[in-house]
Scaffold this motif. Structure first.
Motif, PDB file in Angstrom:
ATOM      1  N   ALA A   1      -5.769 -27.336   1.669  1.00 31.00           N
ATOM      2  CA  ALA A   1      -6.722 -27.327   1.466  1.00 31.00           C
ATOM      3  C   ALA A   1      -8.066 -25.945   1.966  1.00 31.00           C
ATOM      4  O   ALA A   1      -7.585 -25.168   2.502  1.00 31.00           O
ATOM      5  CB  ALA A   1      -7.978 -28.213   2.418  1.00 31.00           C
ATOM      6  N   LYS A   2      -8.512 -25.029   0.687  1.00 31.10           N
ATOM      7  CA  LYS A   2      -8.868 -24.144   0.696  1.00 31.10           C
ATOM      8  C   LYS A   2      -9.911 -24.261   2.011  1.00 31.10           C
ATOM      9  O   LYS A   2     -10.602 -22.920   1.689  1.00 31.10           O
ATOM     10  CB  LYS A   2      -9.404 -23.076  -0.443  1.00 31.10           C
ATOM     11  N   GLN A   3     -10.602 -24.903   2.045  1.00 29.69           N
ATOM     12  CA  GLN A   3     -11.781 -24.989   2.764  1.00 29.69           C
ATOM     13  C   GLN A   3     -12.285 -27.036   2.763  1.00 29.69           C
ATOM     14  O   GLN A   3     -11.429 -27.758   2.372  1.00 29.69           O
ATOM     15  CB  GLN A   3     -13.367 -24.403   1.710  1.00 29.69           C
TER      16      GLN A   3
ATOM     17  N   LEU B   1     -11.002 -26.525  -4.238  1.00 35.36           N
ATOM     18  CA  LEU B   1     -11.467 -26.595  -3.054  1.00 35.36           C
ATOM     19  C   LEU B   1      -9.474 -26.614  -2.470  1.00 35.36           C
ATOM     20  O   LEU B   1      -9.109 -26.621  -0.801  1.00 35.36           O
ATOM     21  CB  LEU B   1     -10.921 -28.458  -2.927  1.00 35.36           C
ATOM     22  N   VAL B   2      -7.921 -26.882  -3.271  1.00 33.16           N
ATOM     23  CA  VAL B   2      -6.733 -27.116  -2.335  1.00 33.16           C
ATOM     24  C   VAL B   2      -6.178 -26.181  -3.363  1.00 33.16           C
ATOM     25  O   VAL B   2      -6.956 -25.770  -4.828  1.00 33.16           O
ATOM     26  CB  VAL B   2      -6.493 -28.834  -2.583  1.00 33.16           C
ATOM     27  N   GLU B   3      -5.076 -25.563  -3.255  1.00 30.83           N
ATOM     28  CA  GLU B   3      -3.961 -25.294  -3.683  1.00 30.83           C
ATOM     29  C   GLU B   3      -2.877 -25.968  -3.553  1.00 30.83           C
ATOM     30  O   GLU B   3      -2.556 -26.762  -2.305  1.00 30.83           O
ATOM     31  CB  GLU B   3      -3.674 -23.690  -3.363  1.00 30.83           C
ATOM     32  N   ASP B   4      -1.808 -25.535  -4.796  1.00 35.21           N
ATOM     33  CA  ASP B   4      -0.224 -26.413  -3.992  1.00 35.21           C
ATOM     34  C   ASP B   4       0.015 -25.690  -2.971  1.00 35.21           C
ATOM     35  O   ASP B   4      -0.165 -24.090  -2.622  1.00 35.21           O
ATOM     36  CB  ASP B   4       0.833 -26.022  -5.172  1.00 35.21           C
ATOM     37  N   VAL B   5       1.070 -26.065  -2.641  1.00 30.63           N
ATOM     38  CA  VAL B   5       2.303 -25.636  -1.324  1.00 30.63           C
ATOM     39  C   VAL B   5       3.470 -26.210  -1.491  1.00 30.63           C
ATOM     40  O   VAL B   5       4.152 -27.343  -1.991  1.00 30.63           O
ATOM     41  CB  VAL B   5       1.859 -26.314  -0.195  1.00 30.63           C
TER      42      VAL B   5
END
Length: 55
Positions: free
Chosen positions: A5-7, A37-41
């Motif tokens: 989550a970016k936020q 709101l999200v990015e791959d990990v």
């Protein structure tokens, strides 16, 4: 798929900032990505090496 989550956000799928979760619903993941709101990990990003934690 693991995402970070970016936020913090609340809805059908909830996450806190910098939290990492597994989500296999690609439609949800794609919607969250479009909203920024999200990015791959990747597996490398998630793991912390011993040299980083020892001082």
């Amino acid at each position: 798929m693991k995402i970070r989550a970016k936020q913090t956000f609340v809805g059908t799928f909830n996450m806190k900032k910098d939290e990492i979760k597994e989500c296999d619903d690609l439609r949800v993941v794609n919607d969250l990505k479009k909203l920024g709101l999200v990015e791959d990990v990747s597996e490398e990003k998630e793991s912390v090496s011993d040299s980083d934690t020892m001082e």
